[in-house]
Design a protein around this motif. Structure first.
Motif, PDB file in Angstrom:
ATOM      1  N   LEU A   1      40.017  51.810  37.555  1.00  0.00           N
ATOM      2  CA  LEU A   1      39.840  50.366  37.699  1.00  0.00           C
ATOM      3  C   LEU A   1      41.009  49.614  37.094  1.00  0.00           C
ATOM      4  CD1 LEU A   1      36.127  49.538  36.798  1.00  0.00           C
ATOM      5  CD2 LEU A   1      37.192  49.636  39.045  1.00  0.00           C
ATOM      6  N   ARG A   2      41.200  48.428  37.627  1.00  0.00           N
ATOM      7  CA  ARG A   2      42.154  47.484  37.067  1.00  0.00           C
ATOM      8  C   ARG A   2      41.363  46.281  36.578  1.00  0.00           C
ATOM      9  NH1 ARG A   2      47.324  47.614  41.156  1.00  0.00           N
ATOM     10  NH2 ARG A   2      47.688  49.850  40.962  1.00  0.00           N
ATOM     11  N   LEU A   3      41.827  45.684  35.489  1.00  0.00           N
ATOM     12  CA  LEU A   3      41.108  44.580  34.881  1.00  0.00           C
ATOM     13  C   LEU A   3      42.040  43.411  34.614  1.00  0.00           C
ATOM     14  CD1 LEU A   3      38.512  43.463  33.520  1.00  0.00           C
ATOM     15  CD2 LEU A   3      39.363  44.491  31.396  1.00  0.00           C
ATOM     16  N   LEU A   4      41.644  42.242  35.091  1.00  0.00           N
ATOM     17  CA  LEU A   4      42.319  40.979  34.805  1.00  0.00           C
ATOM     18  C   LEU A   4      41.384  40.176  33.914  1.00  0.00           C
ATOM     19  CD1 LEU A   4      44.547  38.826  35.356  1.00  0.00           C
ATOM     20  CD2 LEU A   4      43.213  38.163  37.374  1.00  0.00           C
ATOM     21  N   TYR A   5      41.810  39.854  32.712  1.00  0.00           N
ATOM     22  CA  TYR A   5      40.987  39.104  31.762  1.00  0.00           C
ATOM     23  C   TYR A   5      41.744  37.835  31.393  1.00  0.00           C
ATOM     24  CZ  TYR A   5      37.446  38.470  28.153  1.00  0.00           C
ATOM     25  OH  TYR A   5      36.398  38.000  27.408  1.00  0.00           O
ATOM     26  N   VAL A   6      41.111  36.702  31.630  1.00  0.00           N
ATOM     27  CA  VAL A   6      41.750  35.396  31.448  1.00  0.00           C
ATOM     28  C   VAL A   6      40.930  34.572  30.465  1.00  0.00           C
ATOM     29  CG1 VAL A   6      42.487  33.281  32.625  1.00  0.00           C
ATOM     30  CG2 VAL A   6      42.564  35.473  33.842  1.00  0.00           C
ATOM     31  N   THR A   7      41.592  33.945  29.510  1.00  0.00           N
ATOM     32  CA  THR A   7      40.891  32.989  28.659  1.00  0.00           C
ATOM     33  C   THR A   7      41.146  31.595  29.215  1.00  0.00           C
ATOM     34  OG1 THR A   7      42.726  32.798  27.077  1.00  0.00           O
ATOM     35  CG2 THR A   7      41.004  34.415  26.581  1.00  0.00           C
ATOM     36  N   ALA A   8      40.054  30.867  29.473  1.00  0.00           N
ATOM     37  CA  ALA A   8      40.155  29.498  29.979  1.00  0.00           C
ATOM     38  C   ALA A   8      40.607  28.562  28.848  1.00  0.00           C
ATOM     39  CB  ALA A   8      38.799  29.054  30.529  1.00  0.00           C
ATOM     40  N   ASP A   9      40.996  27.354  29.215  1.00  0.00           N
ATOM     41  CA  ASP A   9      41.450  26.388  28.217  1.00  0.00           C
ATOM     42  C   ASP A   9      40.381  26.062  27.180  1.00  0.00           C
ATOM     43  OD1 ASP A   9      43.922  26.260  29.462  1.00  0.00           O
ATOM     44  OD2 ASP A   9      43.432  24.461  30.611  1.00  0.00           O
ATOM     45  N   ASP A  10      39.106  26.207  27.549  1.00  0.00           N
ATOM     46  CA  ASP A  10      38.024  25.880  26.622  1.00  0.00           C
ATOM     47  C   ASP A  10      37.543  27.088  25.810  1.00  0.00           C
ATOM     48  OD1 ASP A  10      36.807  27.243  28.710  1.00  0.00           O
ATOM     49  OD2 ASP A  10      35.120  25.851  28.882  1.00  0.00           O
TER      50      ASP A  10
ATOM     51  N   ILE B   1      35.887  36.555  38.315  1.00  0.00           N
ATOM     52  CA  ILE B   1      36.954  36.009  39.159  1.00  0.00           C
ATOM     53  C   ILE B   1      36.791  36.649  40.526  1.00  0.00           C
ATOM     54  CG2 ILE B   1      39.439  35.834  39.538  1.00  0.00           C
ATOM     55  CD1 ILE B   1      39.761  35.941  36.451  1.00  0.00           C
ATOM     56  N   GLU B   2      36.523  35.848  41.509  1.00  0.00           N
ATOM     57  CA  GLU B   2      36.277  36.326  42.870  1.00  0.00           C
ATOM     58  C   GLU B   2      37.598  36.570  43.612  1.00  0.00           C
ATOM     59  OE1 GLU B   2      33.275  36.904  44.098  1.00  0.00           O
ATOM     60  OE2 GLU B   2      32.073  36.009  42.504  1.00  0.00           O
ATOM     61  N   GLY B   3      37.517  37.340  44.700  1.00  0.00           N
ATOM     62  CA  GLY B   3      38.640  37.502  45.615  1.00  0.00           C
ATOM     63  C   GLY B   3      39.637  38.585  45.266  1.00  0.00           C
ATOM     64  N   LEU B   4      39.329  39.415  44.296  1.00  0.00           N
ATOM     65  CA  LEU B   4      40.235  40.511  43.959  1.00  0.00           C
ATOM     66  C   LEU B   4      39.896  41.723  44.818  1.00  0.00           C
ATOM     67  CD1 LEU B   4      40.227  40.100  40.073  1.00  0.00           C
ATOM     68  CD2 LEU B   4      42.021  39.397  41.675  1.00  0.00           C
ATOM     69  N   PRO B   5      40.869  42.585  45.082  1.00  0.00           N
ATOM     70  CA  PRO B   5      40.608  43.745  45.946  1.00  0.00           C
ATOM     71  C   PRO B   5      39.686  44.767  45.281  1.00  0.00           C
ATOM     72  CG  PRO B   5      42.827  43.857  45.036  1.00  0.00           C
ATOM     73  CD  PRO B   5      42.261  42.525  44.630  1.00  0.00           C
ATOM     74  N   PRO B   6      39.114  45.673  46.076  1.00  0.00           N
ATOM     75  CA  PRO B   6      38.269  46.734  45.502  1.00  0.00           C
ATOM     76  C   PRO B   6      39.032  47.501  44.419  1.00  0.00           C
ATOM     77  CG  PRO B   6      38.127  46.744  47.890  1.00  0.00           C
ATOM     78  CD  PRO B   6      39.223  45.769  47.527  1.00  0.00           C
ATOM     79  N   GLY B   7      38.325  47.848  43.370  1.00  0.00           N
ATOM     80  CA  GLY B   7      38.954  48.573  42.270  1.00  0.00           C
ATOM     81  C   GLY B   7      39.604  47.665  41.242  1.00  0.00           C
ATOM     82  N   THR B   8      39.503  46.358  41.456  1.00  0.00           N
ATOM     83  CA  THR B   8      40.065  45.387  40.523  1.00  0.00           C
ATOM     84  C   THR B   8      38.988  44.379  40.160  1.00  0.00           C
ATOM     85  OG1 THR B   8      42.248  45.602  41.553  1.00  0.00           O
ATOM     86  CG2 THR B   8      41.899  43.693  40.142  1.00  0.00           C
TER      87      THR B   8
ATOM     88  N   TRP C   1      50.590  41.267  39.686  1.00  0.00           N
ATOM     89  CA  TRP C   1      50.817  42.559  39.026  1.00  0.00           C
ATOM     90  C   TRP C   1      49.565  43.423  39.065  1.00  0.00           C
ATOM     91  CZ3 TRP C   1      48.868  44.746  34.383  1.00  0.00           C
ATOM     92  CH2 TRP C   1      49.483  45.959  34.031  1.00  0.00           C
ATOM     93  N   ILE C   2      48.426  42.848  38.756  1.00  0.00           N
ATOM     94  CA  ILE C   2      47.199  43.635  38.678  1.00  0.00           C
ATOM     95  C   ILE C   2      46.773  44.148  40.045  1.00  0.00           C
ATOM     96  CG2 ILE C   2      45.370  41.879  38.904  1.00  0.00           C
ATOM     97  CD1 ILE C   2      45.524  44.481  36.124  1.00  0.00           C
ATOM     98  N   THR C   3      47.150  43.465  41.113  1.00  0.00           N
ATOM     99  CA  THR C   3      46.745  43.867  42.462  1.00  0.00           C
ATOM    100  C   THR C   3      47.845  44.584  43.239  1.00  0.00           C
ATOM    101  OG1 THR C   3      47.349  41.703  43.383  1.00  0.00           O
ATOM    102  CG2 THR C   3      45.057  41.985  42.650  1.00  0.00           C
ATOM    103  N   ALA C   4      49.019  44.736  42.650  1.00  0.00           N
ATOM    104  CA  ALA C   4      50.148  45.364  43.347  1.00  0.00           C
ATOM    105  C   ALA C   4      49.902  46.863  43.541  1.00  0.00           C
ATOM    106  CB  ALA C   4      51.430  45.161  42.550  1.00  0.00           C
ATOM    107  N   PRO C   5      50.484  47.430  44.595  1.00  0.00           N
ATOM    108  CA  PRO C   5      50.397  48.884  44.796  1.00  0.00           C
ATOM    109  C   PRO C   5      50.974  49.635  43.588  1.00  0.00           C
ATOM    110  CG  PRO C   5      51.325  47.819  46.720  1.00  0.00           C
ATOM    111  CD  PRO C   5      51.238  46.768  45.644  1.00  0.00           C
ATOM    112  N   ASP C   6      50.617  50.883  43.449  1.00  0.00           N
ATOM    113  CA  ASP C   6      51.019  51.696  42.296  1.00  0.00           C
ATOM    114  C   ASP C   6      52.510  51.783  42.077  1.00  0.00           C
ATOM    115  OD1 ASP C   6      48.497  52.272  41.342  1.00  0.00           O
ATOM    116  OD2 ASP C   6      48.307  54.050  42.585  1.00  0.00           O
ATOM    117  N   ASP C   7      53.302  51.670  43.099  1.00  0.00           N
ATOM    118  CA  ASP C   7      54.744  51.855  42.956  1.00  0.00           C
ATOM    119  C   ASP C   7      55.435  50.572  42.524  1.00  0.00           C
ATOM    120  OD1 ASP C   7      54.142  50.719  45.439  1.00  0.00           O
ATOM    121  OD2 ASP C   7      55.909  51.580  46.395  1.00  0.00           O
ATOM    122  N   SER C   8      54.694  49.504  42.195  1.00  0.00           N
ATOM    123  CA  SER C   8      55.318  48.230  41.754  1.00  0.00           C
ATOM    124  C   SER C   8      55.404  48.151  40.260  1.00  0.00           C
ATOM    125  CB  SER C   8      54.502  47.058  42.266  1.00  0.00           C
ATOM    126  OG  SER C   8      54.586  46.984  43.659  1.00  0.00           O
TER     127      SER C   8
END
Length: 124
Positions: A44-53, A5-12, A117-124
């Motif tokens: 690191l932060r990780l966003l894992y998504v399952t597509a419809d297929d 998944i492109e476009g996430l900030p560094p560390g994610t 949520w995955i890209t929010a600053p630590d205090d969120s």
């Protein structure tokens, strides 16, 4: 198959699972990306998504996922799983105690909320 998944900030990092995910998908996509990210980031932060297929994982992929998580046990900050796959949601809830990070489970329609949520600053 796994797609970055492109476009996430560094560390994610973000990955989208399509069809049947294999050990080769982990070896060729996830492991190199995660190792490269850990070379530059302590956490690191990780966003894992399952597509419809998405149809599932082969046993080698599950094993590789566990090994990767354990190799960087203290390096995970947040993990977001976005899925409507019933058995995967149940498994994630059952084993969430073993995830060494802040963990949140989202439905497919909540992809934007998960990304915030995955890209929010630590205090969120």
């Amino acid at each position: 198959m796994i797609a970055l998944i492109e476009g996430l900030p560094p560390g994610t990092l973000g990955f989208r699972a399509h069809g049947h995910v294999t050990a080769e998908d982990y070896k060729n996509i996830i492991v190199p990306d995660v190792e490269a990210a850990f070379a530059l980031n302590r956490k690191l932060r990780l966003l894992y998504v399952t597509a419809d297929d998405f149809t599932g994982f082969d046993p080698g992929a599950v094993w590789d996922d566990a090994k990767l998580g354990m190799r960087h046990l203290s390096g995970w900050d947040r993990v977001a799983l976005v899925t409507d796959v019933h058995w995967l949601r149940g498994t994630a809830v059952a084993f969430s105690f073993a995830i060494p990070a802040q963990f949140r489970l989202f439905h497919g329609a909540e992809i934007e909320e998960a990304t915030r949520w995955i890209t929010a600053p630590d205090d969120s």
